[in-house]
Enzyme design. Structure first.
Site, PDB file in Angstrom:
ATOM      1  N   ASP A   1     -10.162   4.024  -9.091  1.00 52.53           N
ATOM      2  CA  ASP A   1     -10.174   5.484  -8.974  1.00 52.53           C
ATOM      3  C   ASP A   1     -11.360   6.038  -9.758  1.00 52.53           C
ATOM      4  OD1 ASP A   1      -9.584   8.069  -8.410  1.00 52.53           O
ATOM      5  OD2 ASP A   1      -7.655   8.123  -9.455  1.00 52.53           O
ATOM      6  N   ALA A   2     -12.529   5.924  -9.156  1.00 54.03           N
ATOM      7  CA  ALA A   2     -13.775   6.313  -9.804  1.00 54.03           C
ATOM      8  C   ALA A   2     -14.292   7.656  -9.315  1.00 54.03           C
ATOM      9  CB  ALA A   2     -14.832   5.242  -9.552  1.00 54.03           C
ATOM     10  N   LYS A   3     -13.898   8.060  -8.113  1.00 47.66           N
ATOM     11  CA  LYS A   3     -14.317   9.325  -7.499  1.00 47.66           C
ATOM     12  C   LYS A   3     -15.835   9.513  -7.556  1.00 47.66           C
ATOM     13  CE  LYS A   3      -9.924  11.749  -8.123  1.00 47.66           C
ATOM     14  NZ  LYS A   3      -9.181  10.739  -8.895  1.00 47.66           N
ATOM     15  N   ARG A   4     -16.556   8.475  -7.197  1.00 42.82           N
ATOM     16  CA  ARG A   4     -18.008   8.553  -7.195  1.00 42.82           C
ATOM     17  C   ARG A   4     -18.492   9.382  -6.008  1.00 42.82           C
ATOM     18  NH1 ARG A   4     -17.223   7.267 -12.076  1.00 42.82           N
ATOM     19  NH2 ARG A   4     -17.779   5.188 -12.820  1.00 42.82           N
TER      20      ARG A   4
ATOM     21  N   THR B   1     -12.138   5.140  -4.738  1.00 43.80           N
ATOM     22  CA  THR B   1     -12.077   6.536  -4.316  1.00 43.80           C
ATOM     23  C   THR B   1     -13.476   7.128  -4.401  1.00 43.80           C
ATOM     24  OG1 THR B   1     -11.536   7.287  -6.569  1.00 43.80           O
ATOM     25  CG2 THR B   1      -9.691   6.840  -5.066  1.00 43.80           C
TER      26      THR B   1
END
Length: 295
Positions: free
Chosen positions: A108-111, A138
């Site tokens: 869950d890095a939301k890059r 993510t």
């Protein structure tokens, strides 16, 4: 060509019997007292190192409790990054523990960036030979769908997956996601579907769809028949399990519910948690599995 991530996730869900993922979000202030006492009075690098060791000890028990009971774990990178290099080492070791336990890992890095920067994120997080080797990541697409392109070779060749932030339920999301008619989210869903790499009815590109938007989930399912939805918001954020499953396909698959705080931490003092947090987490996972069975 590697086995499609969507297929891998479907097999993992079928194996454990419920579409449930455990979020590994180590809130330092909510760890058991015996762990907090090891770092609370420290400062600087000394605190970072001690806290990271406590996070890893906490996660090891959580992963053992989750083994065979959930399909995946989802470490939220920010809780590790806040501790600098020691925190990132704890994240790497957490991923190793999850792989050993046979759990899929959603990074869950939301890059959200393009070109060589996004390619570097991909090598770091989902490359099988990279430092983390997560099964999926993510990603934030709101700079444009070209933010997704550098990840696609890993989906095709290494069986990795993406979860694209599509319809989130935070208060400010509507400004962008619900803009226009059709909405920006609907337009993005069409783009995701066009990019899908489909094997046996499953895409390697999934979407994050919050638990508190069941009507949107139903509409988005019609646009994304082959994608997994990663569904946060059940439990501490107030979403219901029934609403979280609104986007499920007719075959009973397609929605992966992720719970973090509701499974990891008690409300107030809990003796079991303080003395055996792994046992407490196992108990909470069992309760959540029962809620699926009751639907």
């Amino acid at each position: 060509m590697a086995l499609n991530f969507g297929i891998r996730l479907a097999e993992a869900v079928k194996k454990v019997g419920v579409p449930l993922a455990l979020g590994l979000d180590p809130h330092l202030d909510r760890l058991p007292l015996v762990l907090k006492q090891r770092f609370e009075t420290l400062a600087g690098p000394e605190k970072f190192q001690a806290a990271a060791k406590c996070i890893l000890e906490f996660n090891a028990a959580a992963i053992q409790a989750a083994k065979g009971q959930v399909a995946a774990v989802k470490p939220q990178f920010a809780f590790y990054e806040q501790l600098g290099a020691p925190g990132m080492r704890a994240l790497e070791e957490t991923c190793t523990l999850a792989k050993t336990a046979g759990l899929l890992i959603i990074g869950d890095a939301k890059r959200g960036d393009i070109s060589s920067t996004a390619a570097a994120y991909a090598r770091a997080i989902i490359d099988p030979d990279g430092p983390l080797g997560c099964d999926s990541i993510t990603v934030n697409p709101w700079m444009g769908v070209d933010t997704l392109l550098p990840y696609l070779p890993y989906c095709e060749k290494a069986g990795r997956g993406l979860f694209v932030l599509l319809r989130t339920t935070n208060p400010g999301a509507a400004l962008l996601q619900l803009h226009g008619q059709p909405t920006a989210s609907n337009k993005l869903a069409d783009q995701i579907n066009e990019m899908a790499q489909i094997q046996d009815g499953w895409s390697s590109i999934g979407a994050v769809v919050g638990a508190m938007t069941p009507e949107d989930a139903i509409q988005l399912r019609a646009q994304l028949p082959h994608s997994w939805f990663l569904v946060p918001g059940v439990g501490a954020q107030g979403g219901s399990l029934r609403a979280a499953l609104a986007g499920t396909r007719d075959d009973g698959l397609g929605s992966l519910v992720v719970c973090s705080r509701a499974l990891l931490y008690p409300q107030g003092h809990n003796e079991l948690y303080e003395t055996n947090w792994g046992g407490y987490i196992a108990q909470q996972i069992a309760t959540m599995r029962g809620r699926f069975a009751d639907l």
